[in-house]
Every structure is written in structure tokens, then in C-alpha cells.
Design a protein around this motif. Structure first.
Motif, PDB file in Angstrom:
ATOM      1  N   TYR A  20       0.837  -1.202   0.000  1.00  0.00           N
ATOM      2  CA  TYR A  20       0.000   0.000   0.000  1.00  0.00           C
ATOM      3  C   TYR A  20       0.880   1.264   0.000  1.00  0.00           C
ATOM      4  CZ  TYR A  20      -3.333   3.456   1.941  1.00  0.00           C
ATOM      5  OH  TYR A  20      -4.109   4.564   2.175  1.00  0.00           O
ATOM      6  N   LEU A  21       1.869   1.299   0.898  1.00  0.00           N
ATOM      7  CA  LEU A  21       2.737   2.484   0.981  1.00  0.00           C
ATOM      8  C   LEU A  21       3.526   2.669  -0.312  1.00  0.00           C
ATOM      9  CD1 LEU A  21       4.145   2.258   4.645  1.00  0.00           C
ATOM     10  CD2 LEU A  21       2.373   3.800   3.805  1.00  0.00           C
ATOM     11  N   LYS A  22       3.983   1.555  -0.873  1.00  0.00           N
ATOM     12  CA  LYS A  22       4.766   1.635  -2.111  1.00  0.00           C
ATOM     13  C   LYS A  22       3.901   2.212  -3.241  1.00  0.00           C
ATOM     14  CE  LYS A  22       7.826  -1.172  -4.855  1.00  0.00           C
ATOM     15  NZ  LYS A  22       8.001  -2.456  -5.440  1.00  0.00           N
ATOM     16  N   GLU A  23       2.663   1.734  -3.328  1.00  0.00           N
ATOM     17  CA  GLU A  23       1.770   2.195  -4.401  1.00  0.00           C
ATOM     18  C   GLU A  23       1.426   3.673  -4.201  1.00  0.00           C
ATOM     19  OE1 GLU A  23      -2.567   2.677  -5.822  1.00  0.00           O
ATOM     20  OE2 GLU A  23      -2.181   1.870  -3.845  1.00  0.00           O
ATOM     21  N   ARG A  24       1.131   4.050  -2.945  1.00  0.00           N
ATOM     22  CA  ARG A  24       0.773   5.444  -2.656  1.00  0.00           C
ATOM     23  C   ARG A  24       1.965   6.382  -2.852  1.00  0.00           C
ATOM     24  NH1 ARG A  24      -4.634   5.999  -1.017  1.00  0.00           N
ATOM     25  NH2 ARG A  24      -5.488   4.326  -2.232  1.00  0.00           N
ATOM     26  N   GLN A  25       3.159   5.902  -2.437  1.00  0.00           N
ATOM     27  CA  GLN A  25       4.351   6.737  -2.625  1.00  0.00           C
ATOM     28  C   GLN A  25       4.566   7.004  -4.117  1.00  0.00           C
ATOM     29  OE1 GLN A  25       7.008   4.323  -0.357  1.00  0.00           O
ATOM     30  NE2 GLN A  25       6.753   5.552   1.495  1.00  0.00           N
ATOM     31  N   ALA A  26       4.358   5.982  -4.938  1.00  0.00           N
ATOM     32  CA  ALA A  26       4.560   6.141  -6.388  1.00  0.00           C
ATOM     33  C   ALA A  26       3.555   7.146  -6.963  1.00  0.00           C
ATOM     34  CB  ALA A  26       4.434   4.790  -7.088  1.00  0.00           C
ATOM     35  N   LEU A  27       2.292   7.065  -6.500  1.00  0.00           N
ATOM     36  CA  LEU A  27       1.274   8.025  -6.961  1.00  0.00           C
ATOM     37  C   LEU A  27       1.654   9.452  -6.580  1.00  0.00           C
ATOM     38  CD1 LEU A  27      -2.189   6.382  -6.045  1.00  0.00           C
ATOM     39  CD2 LEU A  27      -1.229   6.768  -8.320  1.00  0.00           C
ATOM     40  N   VAL A  28       2.100   9.599  -5.338  1.00  0.00           N
ATOM     41  CA  VAL A  28       2.458  10.930  -4.835  1.00  0.00           C
ATOM     42  C   VAL A  28       3.695  11.463  -5.569  1.00  0.00           C
ATOM     43  CG1 VAL A  28       3.281  12.209  -2.800  1.00  0.00           C
ATOM     44  CG2 VAL A  28       1.374  10.589  -2.569  1.00  0.00           C
ATOM     45  N   ALA A  30       4.663  10.833  -8.561  1.00  0.00           N
ATOM     46  CA  ALA A  30       4.293  11.242  -9.925  1.00  0.00           C
ATOM     47  C   ALA A  30       3.567  12.591  -9.894  1.00  0.00           C
ATOM     48  CB  ALA A  30       3.419  10.169 -10.572  1.00  0.00           C
ATOM     49  N   ALA A  31       2.676  12.756  -8.917  1.00  0.00           N
ATOM     50  CA  ALA A  31       1.927  14.021  -8.823  1.00  0.00           C
ATOM     51  C   ALA A  31       2.862  15.173  -8.450  1.00  0.00           C
ATOM     52  CB  ALA A  31       0.807  13.884  -7.798  1.00  0.00           C
ATOM     53  N   LEU A  32       3.808  14.914  -7.572  1.00  0.00           N
ATOM     54  CA  LEU A  32       4.756  15.968  -7.183  1.00  0.00           C
ATOM     55  C   LEU A  32       5.643  16.344  -8.371  1.00  0.00           C
ATOM     56  CD1 LEU A  32       5.882  14.757  -3.624  1.00  0.00           C
ATOM     57  CD2 LEU A  32       4.498  16.786  -4.133  1.00  0.00           C
ATOM     58  N   GLU A  33       6.086  15.321  -9.089  1.00  0.00           N
ATOM     59  CA  GLU A  33       6.949  15.543 -10.254  1.00  0.00           C
ATOM     60  C   GLU A  33       6.260  16.496 -11.242  1.00  0.00           C
ATOM     61  OE1 GLU A  33      10.111  14.431 -11.000  1.00  0.00           O
ATOM     62  OE2 GLU A  33       9.863  15.609 -12.844  1.00  0.00           O
ATOM     63  N   ALA A  34       4.949  16.291 -11.407  1.00  0.00           N
ATOM     64  CA  ALA A  34       4.201  17.107 -12.371  1.00  0.00           C
ATOM     65  C   ALA A  34       3.812  18.474 -11.803  1.00  0.00           C
ATOM     66  CB  ALA A  34       2.940  16.359 -12.792  1.00  0.00           C
ATOM     67  N   SER A  35       3.966  18.648 -10.489  1.00  0.00           N
ATOM     68  CA  SER A  35       3.414  19.860  -9.859  1.00  0.00           C
ATOM     69  C   SER A  35       4.293  21.098 -10.060  1.00  0.00           C
ATOM     70  CB  SER A  35       3.202  19.630  -8.357  1.00  0.00           C
ATOM     71  OG  SER A  35       4.447  19.539  -7.689  1.00  0.00           O
ATOM     72  N   LEU A  59       4.657  10.670   4.080  1.00  0.00           N
ATOM     73  CA  LEU A  59       3.651  10.285   5.071  1.00  0.00           C
ATOM     74  C   LEU A  59       2.459  11.237   5.098  1.00  0.00           C
ATOM     75  CD1 LEU A  59       3.006   8.331   7.363  1.00  0.00           C
ATOM     76  CD2 LEU A  59       4.360   9.756   8.884  1.00  0.00           C
ATOM     77  N   ARG A  60       2.732  12.538   4.988  1.00  0.00           N
ATOM     78  CA  ARG A  60       1.634  13.515   5.092  1.00  0.00           C
ATOM     79  C   ARG A  60       0.665  13.395   3.924  1.00  0.00           C
ATOM     80  NH1 ARG A  60       6.157  14.182   7.092  1.00  0.00           N
ATOM     81  NH2 ARG A  60       6.497  15.001   9.186  1.00  0.00           N
ATOM     82  N   PRO A  61       1.174  13.355   2.659  1.00  0.00           N
ATOM     83  CA  PRO A  61       0.234  13.125   1.553  1.00  0.00           C
ATOM     84  C   PRO A  61      -0.537  11.815   1.687  1.00  0.00           C
ATOM     85  CG  PRO A  61       2.419  13.706   0.708  1.00  0.00           C
ATOM     86  CD  PRO A  61       2.550  13.628   2.185  1.00  0.00           C
ATOM     87  N   ILE A  62       0.154  10.764   2.114  1.00  0.00           N
ATOM     88  CA  ILE A  62      -0.523   9.458   2.214  1.00  0.00           C
ATOM     89  C   ILE A  62      -1.633   9.509   3.268  1.00  0.00           C
ATOM     90  CG2 ILE A  62      -0.162   7.034   2.886  1.00  0.00           C
ATOM     91  CD1 ILE A  62       2.596   7.202   1.455  1.00  0.00           C
ATOM     92  N   LEU A  63      -1.377  10.208   4.364  1.00  0.00           N
ATOM     93  CA  LEU A  63      -2.422  10.350   5.399  1.00  0.00           C
ATOM     94  C   LEU A  63      -3.621  11.109   4.851  1.00  0.00           C
ATOM     95  CD1 LEU A  63      -0.305  11.208   8.579  1.00  0.00           C
ATOM     96  CD2 LEU A  63      -1.821   9.228   8.314  1.00  0.00           C
ATOM     97  N   GLU A  86       3.030  18.153   1.188  1.00  0.00           N
ATOM     98  CA  GLU A  86       4.439  17.784   1.032  1.00  0.00           C
ATOM     99  C   GLU A  86       5.290  19.021   0.698  1.00  0.00           C
ATOM    100  OE1 GLU A  86       5.433  14.823   1.933  1.00  0.00           O
ATOM    101  OE2 GLU A  86       7.536  14.995   1.358  1.00  0.00           O
ATOM    102  N   MET A  87       4.715  19.968  -0.054  1.00  0.00           N
ATOM    103  CA  MET A  87       5.453  21.222  -0.336  1.00  0.00           C
ATOM    104  C   MET A  87       5.704  21.978   0.975  1.00  0.00           C
ATOM    105  SD  MET A  87       3.442  22.621  -3.706  1.00  0.00           S
ATOM    106  CE  MET A  87       3.051  21.504  -5.054  1.00  0.00           C
ATOM    107  N   ILE A  88       4.676  22.058   1.806  1.00  0.00           N
ATOM    108  CA  ILE A  88       4.826  22.771   3.084  1.00  0.00           C
ATOM    109  C   ILE A  88       5.851  22.055   3.968  1.00  0.00           C
ATOM    110  CG2 ILE A  88       3.639  23.394   5.231  1.00  0.00           C
ATOM    111  CD1 ILE A  88       1.081  23.828   3.522  1.00  0.00           C
ATOM    112  N   HIS A  89       5.726  20.731   4.039  1.00  0.00           N
ATOM    113  CA  HIS A  89       6.668  19.948   4.851  1.00  0.00           C
ATOM    114  C   HIS A  89       8.104  20.157   4.349  1.00  0.00           C
ATOM    115  CE1 HIS A  89       8.515  16.607   6.894  1.00  0.00           C
ATOM    116  NE2 HIS A  89       8.650  15.875   5.799  1.00  0.00           N
TER     117      HIS A  89
END
Ligand code: GRG
Length: 307
Positions: A20-28, A30-35, A59-63, A86-89
Motif C-alpha cells: 500500500y505504501l509503495k503504491e501510494r508513494q509512487a502516486l504521490v 508522480a503528482a509531485l513531479e508534475a506539480s 507520510l503527510r500526503p498518504i495520510l 508535502e510542499m509545506i513539509h
């Protein structure tokens, strides 16, 4: 409440947190890369991207994503807020590492932002990420009423301001060289420096769905407990881990004669207290049944993590 897909349910024993964490980290990732674009002036965009894309547990985005789903929302509607968190963190890490603050050379396994780009650009990279986070939530969130977004923006501001990160950092700086501060001050520092943004991560996930006040309060208690447990474990790892595993300097608290939970309670009691807080956090979510399994598993991960 926005109508959305029902939350995914994971019957007890079938949930694979690692996957779950691996899949969510990958999603995040990709979204950060594009942001963040690569644009003129390249230097500042490079500096912002350097720290934002330097890894980290996300962790913060995943939460935020998990809480939004628990409350009936979707990953898609939560992703801009997740990226903003994640930007704020990342901004707080860049500024925390500056010579005027913690003066650290190493973060997320790499040289700190000011070591690569210089102090002036590191300050501006933090400022750029902070301001962009707020713009990003408002501009990029789709299918969420503006009144919910207003609440999220206010909540994020509260978590960063003197009521949150900034307040915690100021008291932390004031307490430098005072190893004998009491438990109350130690709690204040960590509930503000670490707890405030973790709490905002969970609460903003719920606010995206227009969740009921009682749910927001319950989720906020869950987050406060895991926030404190997270910090206790951070203090323990500063003593028991290595730079290679942690990706940042270790042993700094002892060297700086800082008050920490292990210093106050010893390692064993600190571990027990972290476990007690995690158990309390998980109990808060029992009312949601199997839908809360991801958030409960994340709470367990906090005490079992090695970095
Ligand atoms: C300039 C507006 C403004 C605010 C900054 C510097 C500061 C005020 C606050 C310090 C906040 C801070 C650095 C808190 C420490 C939080 C913490 C435990 C960080 C480590 O988090 P992890 O373990 O790190 O989630 P990764 O790298 O995995 O993301």
C-alpha cells in the motif's frame, strides 16, 4: 457531503501495508513531479524541485489521501492537497536545516538545500514552496466546493503559522542549551513542530469531503496521537539509528544536549509510550470498521519504522 465512491474495505488480515505504501508513494511522487515546472528563472525551480523530489516517506500526503477515502472521497480529489502538504513539509525541512536554525548538512540522504544552492536561494526555495502550496490547492483541486477549500486553506495556514510549525520552532530555538525543560514544554514543541502538520494532513483529507464535525474531531484525535508517537520514535531513532538508514545526521540531540523523550523517560518507557499512543489512535477509528484499516496500519508503521 460530496457523493463519491465508497471507501475500499480491507477485511482484517488482508491488508498489505508495505504494498500500500509503495503504491501510494509512487502516486504521490508522480503528482509531485508534475506539480513544479522547469521554467525561468531555472535556479529557483531547480532548488524547489531538488528538495521536493529528494525522497522522504511521503507520510503527510498518504495520510491525506487515506483520510479522504475513509470519508468517502477519492484519491483524485485529494491529490492537490496531498502535494501541497508535502510542499509545506519540504519548506519546513529546508528552513529547519539553515545555518540560522539547525545548521544541518544532510537531509533525505542528500546534501541540504543551502549546501547545494546557497543560503539565499534555500530561503527563497522554502518561500516559493510555501506560497505555491496554497495556490496549488485552490487552483488544482477539482470537484470540491469552494467553501470546503476555504476551510482547508485556513487549516493549512493554522498549521504553519505561530499556532503551528512556526510557534513550535520558536520555542524549540528558545530552549536550545536548556536540557532541563519540562514535559509540558517538550509536548508544546512537538505538538506544534511535528503534530500540527500531521493533524492538518488528516483533517484536510476529511474536510475535502465535507465530513461531519464529529468525524473531524475524532480524526484530529487520531492524528494528535500518531503525531506525538511519531516524534517519540524520531527521538529514539536519533539515538539508535545510523545516518545511512535515516538519511540525516544522527546523535544531534545528545550532542546539542537537547531535551528529548528518551532523555526524560529512558528508551524503554519512550517505546512503551509511543505504543500506547498508537493503540489509542487506532481505537479512535474502531467506529469505521474495516474501512479504517489503512489509517490503523499507518499508525502501527509509525512505531515499527526504522527511518
Ligand atoms: C518558514 C513559515 C516557515 C516555517 C518553518 C523551520 C520551521 C518553521 C519549522 C520546523 C518544522 C520541522 C522541521 C519539524 C520536524 C518535523 C519532522 C519530524 C520531520 C521529519 O519528518 P519525516 O520523518 O521526513 O516525515 P521525510 O523526509 O520522510 O519526509
Amino acid at each position: 457531503m460530496i457523493s463519491a465512491d465508497p471507501p475500499q474495505v480491507h477485511p482484517a488480515g488482508t491488508f498489505d501495508l508495505k504494498a500500500y505504501l509503495k503504491e501510494r508513494q509512487a502516486l504521490v511522487e508522480a503528482a509531485l513531479e508534475a506539480s513544479i515546472p522547469v521554467a525561468y528563472p531555472e535556479k529557483i525551480y531547480d532548488a524547489m524541485r531538488y528538495s521536493l523530489m529528494a525522497g522522504g516517506k511521503r507520510l503527510r500526503p498518504i495520510l491525506c489521501l487515506a483520510t479522504c477515502e475513509l470519508m468517502g472521497g477519492t484519491v483524485e480529489m485529494a491529490m492537490p492537497t496531498a502535494c501541497a502538504l508535502e510542499m509545506i513539509h519540504t519548506m519546513s525541512l529546508i528552513h529547519d536545516d539553515l545555518p540560522a536554525m539547525d545548521n544541518d548538512d544532510y537531509r533525505r540522504g542528500k546534501p541540504t538545500n543551502h549546501k547545494v544552492y546557497g543560503e539565499d536561494i534555500a530561503i527563497l526555495a522554502g518561500d516559493g514552496l510555501l506560497a505555491y502550496a496554497f495556490e496549488y490547492v485552490v487552483e488544482q483541486t477539482k470537484n470540491v466546493p469552494a467553501e470546503y477549500l476555504l476551510k482547508i486553506v485556513a487549516r493549512l495556514g493554522h498549521a504553519v503559522a505561530a499556532t503551528g510549525l512556526v510557534g513550535g520552532q520558536v520555542v524549540d530555538l528558545e530552549c536550545e542549551g536548556q536540557p532541563d525543560i519540562g514535559l509540558e514544554t517538550l509536548h508544546f514543541i512537538h505538538s506544534h513542530k511535528t503534530g500540527a502538520l500531521l493533524e492538518a494532513s488528516v483533517v484536510s483529507g476529511a474536510l475535502l469531503t465535507g465530513a461531519h464535525e464529529s468525524d473531524v474531531a475524532r480524526l484530529s484525535r487520531y492524528a494528535a496521537n500518531i503525531g506525538l508517537a511519531f516524534q517519540i520514535v524520531d527521538d529514539i531513532l536519533d539515538i539508535t539509528s545510523t545516518r545511512d538508514v535515516l538519511g540525516k545526521t544522527v546523535g544531534k540531540d545528545v550532542a546539542a544536549q537537547k531535551m528529548t523523550y528518551p532523555r526524560l523517560w529512558g528508551l524503554e518507557k519512550s517505546r512503551q509510550e509511543a505504543e500506547r499512543l498508537v493503540a489509542e489512535a487506532k481505537a479512535e477509528l474502531a467506529v469505521y470498521g474495516a474501512a479504517a484499516v489503512p489509517l490503523q496500519a499507518i499508525a502501527d508503521y509509525i512505531t515499527s519504522r526504522s527511518h
